[in-house]
Each structure stands twice: as C-alpha cells, then as structure tokens.
Scaffold this motif. Sequence first.
Motif, PDB file in Angstrom:
ATOM      1  N   GLY A 359       0.794  -1.222   0.000  1.00 13.09           N
ATOM      2  CA  GLY A 359       0.000   0.000   0.000  1.00 13.09           C
ATOM      3  C   GLY A 359       0.825   1.270   0.000  1.00 13.09           C
ATOM      4  N   LEU A 360       2.055   1.193  -0.519  1.00 12.25           N
ATOM      5  CA  LEU A 360       2.974   2.336  -0.442  1.00 12.25           C
ATOM      6  C   LEU A 360       3.093   3.112  -1.744  1.00 12.25           C
ATOM      7  CD1 LEU A 360       5.827   0.464   1.469  1.00 12.25           C
ATOM      8  CD2 LEU A 360       4.131   2.017   2.454  1.00 12.25           C
ATOM      9  N   SER A 361       2.515   2.596  -2.822  1.00 11.81           N
ATOM     10  CA  SER A 361       2.702   3.211  -4.131  1.00 11.81           C
ATOM     11  C   SER A 361       1.613   4.237  -4.432  1.00 11.81           C
ATOM     12  CB  SER A 361       2.720   2.132  -5.219  1.00 11.81           C
ATOM     13  OG  SER A 361       2.944   2.706  -6.480  1.00 11.81           O
ATOM     14  N   ASP A 362       2.029   5.460  -4.736  1.00 11.71           N
ATOM     15  CA  ASP A 362       1.082   6.517  -5.102  1.00 11.71           C
ATOM     16  C   ASP A 362       0.689   6.448  -6.566  1.00 11.71           C
ATOM     17  OD1 ASP A 362       0.965   8.341  -2.609  1.00 11.71           O
ATOM     18  OD2 ASP A 362       3.104   8.013  -2.890  1.00 11.71           O
ATOM     19  N   GLU A 363       1.621   6.024  -7.414  1.00 10.15           N
ATOM     20  CA  GLU A 363       1.336   5.888  -8.836  1.00 10.15           C
ATOM     21  C   GLU A 363       1.990   4.621  -9.354  1.00 10.15           C
ATOM     22  OE1 GLU A 363       1.754   9.214 -11.464  1.00 10.15           O
ATOM     23  OE2 GLU A 363       1.621  10.670  -9.825  1.00 10.15           O
ATOM     24  N   VAL A 364       1.249   3.873 -10.179  1.00  7.44           N
ATOM     25  CA  VAL A 364       1.770   2.682 -10.841  1.00  7.44           C
ATOM     26  C   VAL A 364       1.822   2.991 -12.333  1.00  7.44           C
ATOM     27  CG1 VAL A 364       1.429   0.231 -11.293  1.00  7.44           C
ATOM     28  CG2 VAL A 364       0.792   1.184  -9.070  1.00  7.44           C
ATOM     29  N   LEU A 365       3.019   2.936 -12.906  1.00  4.16           N
ATOM     30  CA  LEU A 365       3.226   3.425 -14.261  1.00  4.16           C
ATOM     31  C   LEU A 365       3.910   2.383 -15.133  1.00  4.16           C
ATOM     32  CD1 LEU A 365       4.706   6.841 -13.125  1.00  4.16           C
ATOM     33  CD2 LEU A 365       2.470   6.572 -14.194  1.00  4.16           C
ATOM     34  N   ALA A 366       3.543   2.363 -16.411  1.00  6.21           N
ATOM     35  CA  ALA A 366       4.281   1.558 -17.387  1.00  6.21           C
ATOM     36  C   ALA A 366       5.662   2.169 -17.566  1.00  6.21           C
ATOM     37  CB  ALA A 366       3.540   1.531 -18.720  1.00  6.21           C
ATOM     38  N   LEU A 367       6.642   1.349 -17.930  1.00 13.26           N
ATOM     39  CA  LEU A 367       8.025   1.819 -18.015  1.00 13.26           C
ATOM     40  C   LEU A 367       8.164   3.056 -18.888  1.00 13.26           C
ATOM     41  CD1 LEU A 367      11.025   1.507 -17.474  1.00 13.26           C
ATOM     42  CD2 LEU A 367      11.136  -0.127 -19.363  1.00 13.26           C
ATOM     43  N   ASP A 368       7.566   3.045 -20.076  1.00 14.76           N
ATOM     44  CA  ASP A 368       7.738   4.168 -20.987  1.00 14.76           C
ATOM     45  C   ASP A 368       6.959   5.416 -20.560  1.00 14.76           C
ATOM     46  OD1 ASP A 368       9.541   2.867 -22.623  1.00 14.76           O
ATOM     47  OD2 ASP A 368       7.982   2.007 -23.893  1.00 14.76           O
ATOM     48  N   GLU A 369       6.136   5.311 -19.517  1.00 12.38           N
ATOM     49  CA  GLU A 369       5.429   6.478 -18.989  1.00 12.38           C
ATOM     50  C   GLU A 369       6.239   7.193 -17.907  1.00 12.38           C
ATOM     51  OE1 GLU A 369       0.816   4.828 -19.362  1.00 12.38           O
ATOM     52  OE2 GLU A 369       1.875   4.692 -17.445  1.00 12.38           O
ATOM     53  N   ILE A 370       7.237   6.509 -17.336  1.00 15.52           N
ATOM     54  CA  ILE A 370       7.899   7.044 -16.147  1.00 15.52           C
ATOM     55  C   ILE A 370       8.742   8.269 -16.462  1.00 15.52           C
ATOM     56  CG2 ILE A 370       9.554   6.536 -14.313  1.00 15.52           C
ATOM     57  CD1 ILE A 370       8.552   3.641 -14.396  1.00 15.52           C
ATOM     58  N   GLY A 371       9.554   8.212 -17.531  1.00  9.28           N
ATOM     59  CA  GLY A 371      10.378   9.366 -17.876  1.00  9.28           C
ATOM     60  C   GLY A 371       9.546  10.610 -18.155  1.00  9.28           C
ATOM     61  N   PRO A 372       8.572  10.521 -19.086  1.00  8.24           N
ATOM     62  CA  PRO A 372       7.714  11.691 -19.332  1.00  8.24           C
ATOM     63  C   PRO A 372       6.959  12.152 -18.076  1.00  8.24           C
ATOM     64  CG  PRO A 372       7.486  10.107 -21.116  1.00  8.24           C
ATOM     65  CD  PRO A 372       8.310   9.439 -20.058  1.00  8.24           C
ATOM     66  N   ARG A 373       6.552  11.219 -17.241  1.00  6.75           N
ATOM     67  CA  ARG A 373       5.852  11.597 -16.002  1.00  6.75           C
ATOM     68  C   ARG A 373       6.784  12.349 -15.060  1.00  6.75           C
ATOM     69  NH1 ARG A 373       3.204  13.762 -13.088  1.00  6.75           N
ATOM     70  NH2 ARG A 373       1.957  12.987 -11.345  1.00  6.75           N
ATOM     71  N   LEU A 374       8.055  11.968 -15.017  1.00 10.76           N
ATOM     72  CA  LEU A 374       9.026  12.711 -14.224  1.00 10.76           C
ATOM     73  C   LEU A 374       9.171  14.140 -14.735  1.00 10.76           C
ATOM     74  CD1 LEU A 374      11.908  10.154 -13.568  1.00 10.76           C
ATOM     75  CD2 LEU A 374      10.618  11.382 -11.827  1.00 10.76           C
ATOM     76  N   VAL A 375       9.255  14.283 -16.047  1.00 13.18           N
ATOM     77  CA  VAL A 375       9.376  15.625 -16.633  1.00 13.18           C
ATOM     78  C   VAL A 375       8.142  16.448 -16.301  1.00 13.18           C
ATOM     79  CG1 VAL A 375       9.589  16.908 -18.780  1.00 13.18           C
ATOM     80  CG2 VAL A 375      10.881  14.780 -18.473  1.00 13.18           C
ATOM     81  N   GLU A 376       6.987  15.843 -16.422  1.00 21.10           N
ATOM     82  CA  GLU A 376       5.723  16.543 -16.151  1.00 21.10           C
ATOM     83  C   GLU A 376       5.581  16.908 -14.689  1.00 21.10           C
ATOM     84  OE1 GLU A 376       0.995  15.337 -15.839  1.00 21.10           O
ATOM     85  OE2 GLU A 376       2.353  14.116 -17.046  1.00 21.10           O
ATOM     86  N   GLY A 377       5.979  15.980 -13.798  1.00 19.32           N
ATOM     87  CA  GLY A 377       5.711  16.181 -12.373  1.00 19.32           C
ATOM     88  C   GLY A 377       6.805  16.884 -11.609  1.00 19.32           C
ATOM     89  N   VAL A 378       8.012  17.007 -12.213  1.00 21.16           N
ATOM     90  CA  VAL A 378       9.132  17.599 -11.493  1.00 21.16           C
ATOM     91  C   VAL A 378       9.626  18.876 -12.140  1.00 21.16           C
ATOM     92  CG1 VAL A 378      11.485  17.177 -10.634  1.00 21.16           C
ATOM     93  CG2 VAL A 378       9.817  15.320 -10.662  1.00 21.16           C
ATOM     94  N   CYS A 379       9.657  18.921 -13.480  1.00 24.39           N
ATOM     95  CA  CYS A 379      10.211  20.098 -14.154  1.00 24.39           C
ATOM     96  C   CYS A 379       9.266  21.299 -14.074  1.00 24.39           C
ATOM     97  CB  CYS A 379      10.497  19.774 -15.618  1.00 24.39           C
ATOM     98  SG  CYS A 379      11.838  18.599 -15.834  1.00 24.39           S
TER      99      CYS A 379
END
Length: 379
Positions: A359-379
């Motif tokens: 129960g510790l995961s806030d988001e479960v993402l496909a591998l190819d979604e993780i990089g773009p999600r990092l850019v979206e959520g951090v940059c």
Amino acid sequence: MTVSVLVVDDSAFFRKRLTEILTASGQIRVVGVAANGREGVELAESLRPDVITMDYEMPVMDGISAVREIIKKRPVPVLMFSSLTYEGARITLDALEAGAVDFLPKNFEEIAQAGSGLQKTLVNRILDVAGSRPASRLPSSPKPALSSSPPAAKRPAPERQPARRRPAPPDGTKDNTVATRPKGRKTPAQHYAIVGIGTSTGGPVALQRVLAALPASFPAPIVLVQHMPASFTPAFAERLNKLCRIEVRQAVDGEYLRPGLALLAPGGKQMMVENRGGQPRVRILPGDERLNYRPSVDITFGSIARAFPGKGLGLVLTGMGADGREGCRMMRQRGSPIWTQDEKSSVIYGMPMAVEKAGLSDEVLALDEIGPRLVEGVC
C-alpha cells in the motif's frame, strides 16, 4: 512444474557441469546443449525452452548476436554468463540491451565445486527468471553533442499544487501509518529536492529508458541503486552517461548532489544521502556482509527519508525480491510520494509488487510512462 533449459556454451566442460547441476536440482530439465550461438538459435526455435543460458564468446556466432536472433523470433528469458571484468561488464550490458534478462559470473573453479554458492545461485536464478518478460531491444541514442545553437524552449511547468501531508500525531508519538491516495490519481507536480530510483533484474534497460527521457535541465538530483557487481557499475555509469542528456556518474564518497546529475551506487557498497548545512551529498560505505543487497535500495531510500523528509520522490522499478519496500515505507511516513513500475512492463515484478502490495505506491506506471511523467511532475 519443471523448467526446461537450453545450455549454449563453447566449453564442453561447462556444458557438462551445467547439465549436471541443473538436473540434480530436480526442478530443472536440460532439453538441449549447443556449442555456439548459431546452434543455440536453431535449438531455441525447435526445442522452445523456458530459459536459455548463454555464453558471450563463442565461435560461428557470439552470444550477443544469438540473443538478438532468439528474441526477434520468440522472446524467451536468456541468462548470460559473464566474466567479472570491466570488458566483461561492457559485453554483458550489450547482451542485456539485446534482450537478455540477467547475468551470472562465469567461474570455472567455483562451478566445479560441489555445493558451491554459485551452483545454488544458478539454480535459483533460473527458477526466478523462468516466468520473466524479456525486455525489447533499445535503439542506440547517444547523448547529443554540445551545440552553440540556443536550446529548445521548455514546456511551461504545470501549475504547482501543495502536496498533501498528514498531520503529526497530537501526542508526539511516531506515526507508523501510511496515508493512501485513490488509485489512478497523479501526485501533485512539485519541485523535489531529490529523486531516488531503485531496481534489480531488468534494471539496466529500464533505467536507460527512464533517464534517456529526461532533459539536461532536469531540476533535481537523482540517486540510482542497481543490484550489480562492483566490476560492472563503472561501465554501466559510463554507458548511461553516453546515452542520456543528464550527467550520470558512479558515486564517490562525499560527492555533492546537484540538479541534472544522477549518481549510481557503486557495486558491493552502500550509498547514503545526507543533508548538512544545505549542502546535500552522498556517503559511500563498505558493504556489510550481513545484508543481502550491496547496494541496497532500502538503505539509500531510508537515508533520503531522514535527509529530505517530505521533499523526495522514490521510484521502484523491475527486480526480484522486496528490496526497497521498507525504504519506501520510511519515505512515505515522512511525507514523500512513491511511484512503481507496473507488472506488464516489468521483467520481474518482484520489487515493485512488494511496494504496491504494502500500500505504499502513489502511482503505478508503465516503463515508458515514467520518464515523461518525471518531466511533467518535477520540471
């Protein structure tokens, strides 16, 4: 259920010993042996084994070329044998990129000894990877050369929202609960002081895909924990640095963290993060023999929880076992979000599953979604 294995190696001694060891386990059946890569490709197609063990240096066709041919025709878990040298590391990383799922050291002396640790590891590793999903090959995409032309305009950052924080217990006692968020909901975009990524089996390819998606201007430092021998991590850091826009290096003790820099934990050691006087840096400590993993995601993530409470982001990617679960628990208790790779895109859904099931995961993402999600959520 018995696991069928094809052994591909140009050494008659090695083929014989592997067959003896695997057959003696009672859980594995060797359905064929091949003396070179070309024979391996042909037998892989006709015998359709559950797992293939593959040497990398063979006549007629080398192991990497054989892996490419096998994966192209029918994806099957391939376990590479590698020498524990810098050059062996580079070749093994090429094999993993070609589609192999994991590797083991090729040690003639140890494989010949009855009851050796390598023999037990070999049997367990084959049983573990039997149900894995070989990663598809990655195209080569070297880091672009520096140019005098102006950089492309950055996409406007999404409107920042305050991250949800749980109030401290009124009696001052430690809160061991973990807040949950509705599944499918994205964590609010914010500037994280640090991003930690932990992974194991399938991790070299997964990390390359995630990090290659990040711009050179990525605004947070990154620490990477990949289960890997000490002789492999320098070559792996160099490879990532060539293929990514951000800078990637193997961490050294006392090195300062900064945006756009990813530091890889050295194999055989532990990496911790500390934040004293507003100057965050990494500490590299000797690997404790009592710990199963050196480096360990739990140790690195636990140090992030202490050094950056509520200001870090943790990611757990493909890998065997449950390393990272307790480190993620510590980060979540201190208010930091956790993301995990999904089952479908994981080579081995062990580490991310352990985090998700807890129960510790806030988001479960496909591998190819993780990089773009990092850019979206951090940059």
